[in-house]
Design an enzyme around this catalytic site. Sequence first.
Site, PDB file in Angstrom:
ATOM      1  N   GLU A  40       9.943 -85.652 -72.653  1.00 27.94           N
ATOM      2  CA  GLU A  40       9.159 -84.343 -72.459  1.00 27.94           C
ATOM      3  C   GLU A  40       8.442 -84.175 -73.725  1.00 27.94           C
ATOM      4  O   GLU A  40       8.724 -83.842 -74.751  1.00 27.94           O
ATOM      5  CB  GLU A  40      10.262 -83.263 -72.443  1.00 27.94           C
ATOM      6  CG  GLU A  40      11.119 -83.393 -70.887  1.00 27.94           C
ATOM      7  CD  GLU A  40      12.258 -82.381 -70.927  1.00 27.94           C
ATOM      8  OE1 GLU A  40      12.204 -81.227 -71.656  1.00 27.94           O
ATOM      9  OE2 GLU A  40      13.233 -82.468 -70.058  1.00 27.94           O
ATOM     10  N   HIS A 100      10.250 -77.576 -74.380  1.00 24.22           N
ATOM     11  CA  HIS A 100      10.559 -78.413 -73.241  1.00 24.22           C
ATOM     12  C   HIS A 100       9.524 -78.714 -72.195  1.00 24.22           C
ATOM     13  O   HIS A 100       8.185 -78.359 -72.171  1.00 24.22           O
ATOM     14  CB  HIS A 100      11.779 -78.070 -72.616  1.00 24.22           C
ATOM     15  CG  HIS A 100      13.003 -78.325 -73.473  1.00 24.22           C
ATOM     16  ND1 HIS A 100      13.933 -79.444 -73.279  1.00 24.22           N
ATOM     17  CD2 HIS A 100      13.598 -77.825 -74.603  1.00 24.22           C
ATOM     18  CE1 HIS A 100      14.933 -79.313 -74.208  1.00 24.22           C
ATOM     19  NE2 HIS A 100      14.516 -78.348 -74.941  1.00 24.22           N
ATOM     20  N   HIS A 122      14.125 -83.847 -75.731  1.00 27.41           N
ATOM     21  CA  HIS A 122      14.219 -84.771 -74.894  1.00 27.41           C
ATOM     22  C   HIS A 122      12.939 -85.666 -74.934  1.00 27.41           C
ATOM     23  O   HIS A 122      11.914 -85.374 -74.781  1.00 27.41           O
ATOM     24  CB  HIS A 122      14.260 -84.009 -73.487  1.00 27.41           C
ATOM     25  CG  HIS A 122      15.377 -83.292 -73.123  1.00 27.41           C
ATOM     26  ND1 HIS A 122      15.328 -82.252 -72.391  1.00 27.41           N
ATOM     27  CD2 HIS A 122      16.631 -83.394 -73.495  1.00 27.41           C
ATOM     28  CE1 HIS A 122      16.672 -81.715 -72.295  1.00 27.41           C
ATOM     29  NE2 HIS A 122      17.494 -82.408 -72.703  1.00 27.41           N
ATOM     30  N   GLU A 125       9.730 -73.846 -71.411  1.00 25.09           N
ATOM     31  CA  GLU A 125       9.321 -75.073 -70.455  1.00 25.09           C
ATOM     32  C   GLU A 125       7.681 -75.058 -70.285  1.00 25.09           C
ATOM     33  O   GLU A 125       7.249 -73.981 -69.629  1.00 25.09           O
ATOM     34  CB  GLU A 125      10.150 -74.919 -69.179  1.00 25.09           C
ATOM     35  CG  GLU A 125      11.709 -74.907 -69.476  1.00 25.09           C
ATOM     36  CD  GLU A 125      12.183 -76.422 -69.626  1.00 25.09           C
ATOM     37  OE1 GLU A 125      11.599 -77.210 -69.272  1.00 25.09           O
ATOM     38  OE2 GLU A 125      13.532 -76.141 -69.836  1.00 25.09           O
TER      39      GLU A 125
END
Length: 460
Positions: free
Chosen positions: A89, A215, A86, A307
Amino acid sequence: MSGLLLVSFHLLLLFKLVAPVTFRHHRYDDLVRTLYKVHNECPYITRVYSIGRSVKGRHLYVLEFSDYPGIHEPLEPEVKYVGNMHGNEVLGRELLLQLAEFLCEEFRNGNQRIVRLVEGTRVHILPSMNPDGYEVAVAQGADSSGYLVGRNNANGVDLNRNFPDLNTYIYYNKHGGPNHHLPLPDNWKSQVEPETQAVIHWIRSFNFVLSANLHGGAVVANYPYDKSLEHRVRGFRRTANSPTPDDKLFQKLAKIYSYAHGWMHQGWNCGDYFPDGITNGASWYSLSKGMQDFNYLHTNCFEITLELSCNKFPRQEELQREWLGNREALIQFLEQVHQGIKGMVLDENHNNLAEAVISVSGINHDITSGDHGDYFRLLLPGTYTVTATAPGFEPETVTVTVGPGEPKLVNFHLKRSMPQATPTRRVPNSGHEGRVLPKKVQPRARKEEMEMKQPQRVPT
């Protein structure tokens, strides 16, 4: 004078290339220069190659670390990191650049842990899968209120919702059918973006064993499945845990990263609580057509999603703290590829058998041997019954005890199947005199590795 200017220009370019990686955000040109800087500093253990281009024509560059760059060594596992899927990110992108610099520097300094890692593992680092999206996000800046600006690629597509949906097949065929290397739809290329297609070709070209996708927007280690049987939107229900057959192994891999991370394991981050800092993807929110599940269902690769920051676009001043919080975890996760069992699958004449299936009793997910006949099966410590099969050969089954240390070497030598006599009428002039011809093992399509372009000069 013109010659002097030319020399000055090359010196300036060299200076830019050897400047140390700093804790700052790197736009596309800076990222490329950084990758080549690391390669120039460690030319004998690195290789820069491109797996394809983005919508806007930017290369998707990978930096490889190995004692024999560009070559698969039998019984040496392949592992990958993917960042910036992404575009907004961005922390994973910067961490992977820092990791590349760290591996090079520590190898040159004789750090034995890093030397063992590089000499025994082939590491592939893709800092940015979505360079077009990043350029949109960075133009807005870290303080932008446009939270999702740059998330998608230049065609407006979320790349982590763009892989062929193989979960649907496995969910609706629970009582039969293959449980690994699920086939792609015939028209899959027309359904995916250029960046997704490049990554699919990449992971089909290398026999990756382990992977992590970096991410931002939370702090948790997420493991498959990402898609629940009852697909739903984020936040509607949080109880649809969707485990893979390798659930305990995935939990361990996630915990390895979480507990080696500076604060992920504490659980409370970004307003969410995740026990041990880990979660099954579908129990958090269901995600369809994601890269994590695709790796597990279509290849030999076990991938988790990391994440890494509450803020998708951390301020530059935060990057050093984030690096220090992730550095040990990034190294420990790479080291996890060295567990379970590995070995060669050979025929009676010691020829390598590609695409032999390795099955573990009690775990309904098989893996296959690679083009060189070697296989890698990640397993937790324990005693297992393992079987190798290949078309035209008798299966071989062994019992093996796996410890907590290095992987156990388990080789298979398969014997050709004996022709089966049949009561049916012999057909005259069959051309084979009634013999049953054994099937040949059909190796997978030849590696597309040679198709990966390796640029010859440093872009400016």
